[in-house]
Write an enzyme that holds these catalytic residues in place. Sequence first.
Site, PDB file in Angstrom:
ATOM      1  CG  ASP A 232      -2.198   0.779   0.990  1.00 30.71           C
ATOM      2  OD1 ASP A 232      -2.230   1.616   0.066  1.00 30.71           O
ATOM      3  OD2 ASP A 232      -3.177   0.572   1.737  1.00 30.71           O
ATOM      4  CD1 TRP A 233       0.711   5.587  -3.778  1.00 25.51           C
ATOM      5  CD2 TRP A 233       0.409   3.376  -3.809  1.00 25.51           C
ATOM      6  NE1 TRP A 233       0.761   5.170  -5.087  1.00 25.51           N
ATOM      7  CE2 TRP A 233       0.577   3.820  -5.143  1.00 25.51           C
ATOM      8  CE3 TRP A 233       0.218   2.020  -3.592  1.00 25.51           C
ATOM      9  CZ2 TRP A 233       0.563   2.966  -6.244  1.00 25.51           C
ATOM     10  CZ3 TRP A 233       0.189   1.148  -4.679  1.00 25.51           C
ATOM     11  CH2 TRP A 233       0.359   1.628  -5.979  1.00 25.51           C
TER      12      TRP A 233
END
Length: 821
Positions: A232-233
């Site tokens: 995930d970012w």
Amino acid sequence: MTDMTANTVHDTEIDSALAALTLEEKVLILTGQDFWSTPAIERIGLRSMVLSDGPSGVRGPVWDERSPSLNLPSASALSAAFDPALAHRYGAVAAVEARRKGVDVVLGPTVNLHRSPRGGRHFEAFSEDPVLTGELAAAYVNGLQDNGVAATPKHFVANDSETDRFTVDVKVGDRALRELYLLAFEKAIVEAKAWLVMSAYNSINGITATENDLLEAPLNSDWGFDGVVVSDWTAVRSLASATASQDLVMPGPDGPWGAALVAAVTDGSIDEAAIDRKVRRLLHLAIRVGALGDHGPALLVHVEDGLAFARTASAEGTVLLENKRELPWNSNELASIAVIGNNADVVRTQGGGSATVLPERTVSPLEGLRNALPHTPVTYSLGAVNQVGLAGIPREQMTNPVTGEQGLRVSFRNGAGEEIFHEDRLSTELVWFGESAPIRQAREVELAFSYVPSRTERLDLGFAATGHGRFWLNGELVIDEVMVPESDDLGAAFLSPSTSSVAVDLVEGTPVDIRFVYACPELDGALAGALPLSVGTRPTSTDEDALIAEAAEAARTSTVALVVVGTNARVESEGLDRESLALPGRQDDLVRAVVAANPRTVVLVNAGSPVLMPWRNDVAAVLVGWFGGQEFGDAIADVLLGLAEPGGRLPTTWPALESDVPVLDTIPVDGTLAYDEGIHIGYRAWLRTGATPAYWFGHGLGYTDIAITEVSAPTSALAGESVEVSATVTNTGAREGKHVVQVFAERPDSSVDRAARWLVGFAPVRVPAGASATVSVTVPTRMLAHWGEGWEYEPGVFTLRVGTTAVDLPFSAQLSVQTAS
């Protein structure tokens, strides 16, 4: 070419490409080159691969209304259809969108569970049940990848709420982890063979997801996953994650690997073989999506009209909770319709956050009914203010002061006030990522346009931003304010910034010149090259009693009334959990007043997850339309007028009282969120406590008389096999109908802690009027096993119960599971 031969050829190509890379190049391709893409290495024929947010549409690498996207119904709407075939079509439609936008990887589906109804992002996930979730996730993945686009089941794992999501440590036992939270992912990996998986922000039992052993076992070693684990970012925070089965760091180009990882390999503290394994997986993904060498993209094999599908899918997911012989309406008997509610006009077709897409247009319930009944008077009353934040100004009501065309001029200026870049845009809700505009170089951004109101009314006009904004109306400075974030969550603060507005008396057709200037702060970190800015309107503060009285009077003088209630962007959005399940504002008072004025009142719920409905037994009918996508309004008109069946069933139990909800809390204590309920979530938890909800998992009515009339099942099976449960469904009504056959298992004499019953299979079936149909539900005996020292089968007899909800199960069969001696 056989699969085995193809794999051998691919392995040879990957070996050759890998051997040609330097250590620095290997490490380079393990971190994104920017916000949405991976680095290219042209000399080995590796192009950049583009990733994009989903899962209810594909936005593409730019957040730009000039590149619109199909806005599909939310995942909770899709799951309500209980239809894997529809989920496959949904994935295929999303893949066609991805290919149109040059996207290789779609960041979806979201397969986290509805552990608590307060989870703020549940609109983006399927269900409280892992079997329903897993089946639909696998079908979605197949639909995407059949069309040559990579799927990314997310967020692995136990990322089931939003509060402190970057730092929370989820404490969950092995049984619950395996039987619920990992089971939801398993079929998408083992059977659908997803090409990526996204690791989550949170920790699981003390270890952050990007460094957790769960990425190796069960994901790789048990399930045979051969794809890429993408973070995930900003979820990768340390070099230690490079020693785990984490493969790709996003976004880039900065990150914790890079030069530090090259140095660690060089000094021998990290084995280069670990890097090679990650690179192999990236190269294999590149072959799959046509990004390496001569491999082009796969042929599109499932193509259909996306808008037509969005309308069909919305109707298929619409749930009819109550119906006192009110629906469907006969259009010939409708002299007039009163449509009431903030969400009837400013409809939510999707939830908030990274899943946002930008459709070219949306259809509200008000517009949908007017489209369907052009000769029937359809009035509109606001009734109660639900909207928070600002609604963008329609492009047709704006004039660009430079071009004279529809839209607005956006100017970026340096510290000397000189324009360094400009855009002519069509939306006042703007987000820039990466290098799409000179965010890092600009010191201020100006939005300018002339606004022509479509009706005479008093509205709030203003802006949304984090930082210093100034706002002019007709040359007069009316706002000069520094806005601070309303949430500590990075995503929520970014995607739902604070708002400031002033009340304005607007006159239909009289232009208002608007100018908004934002002072760009100097930022660093992952979001330094990103900027959200909005200008828009919202209903102004007013006499709420008067609004309700006006709506009740409109209902009193109409044949029927449709009240659209729902949540708003502060209730259901990424980065925020819900504080209450009650409808925001005075929507409950509105419904009570309207039904008192007209007993033929139908309520439509425009929300992505459960809400409380204290008036549900008083109104003529209740529909749940979820966040129904851009064709929502037309789909709802189809359902109201009987052109389509309300095809949905509840994928999550809906409570009558919030105090009855058995698993409610999403707030970590000292950084920890304890899943003390174990395997008992959703309907399982309700059955355990003995409390009665408003509507059970699986509930949903139709427009015909249809029922299960006969069931048959084998009496024994070997552990590891699947059995087929056959159900005959008979329609004695006058129109075609849909039924969802659900099979649950029970073991009341079990020697291990079990749910009172749990879903083991389901199947939808459509039956013509006056006919019967037989449907087969596949039940894997693995669904009867429990996790101990691995999957274990308890000897003896299980009861299979067959029906339509978690409690309406009139048929049963006994199944003995035999283990190998």
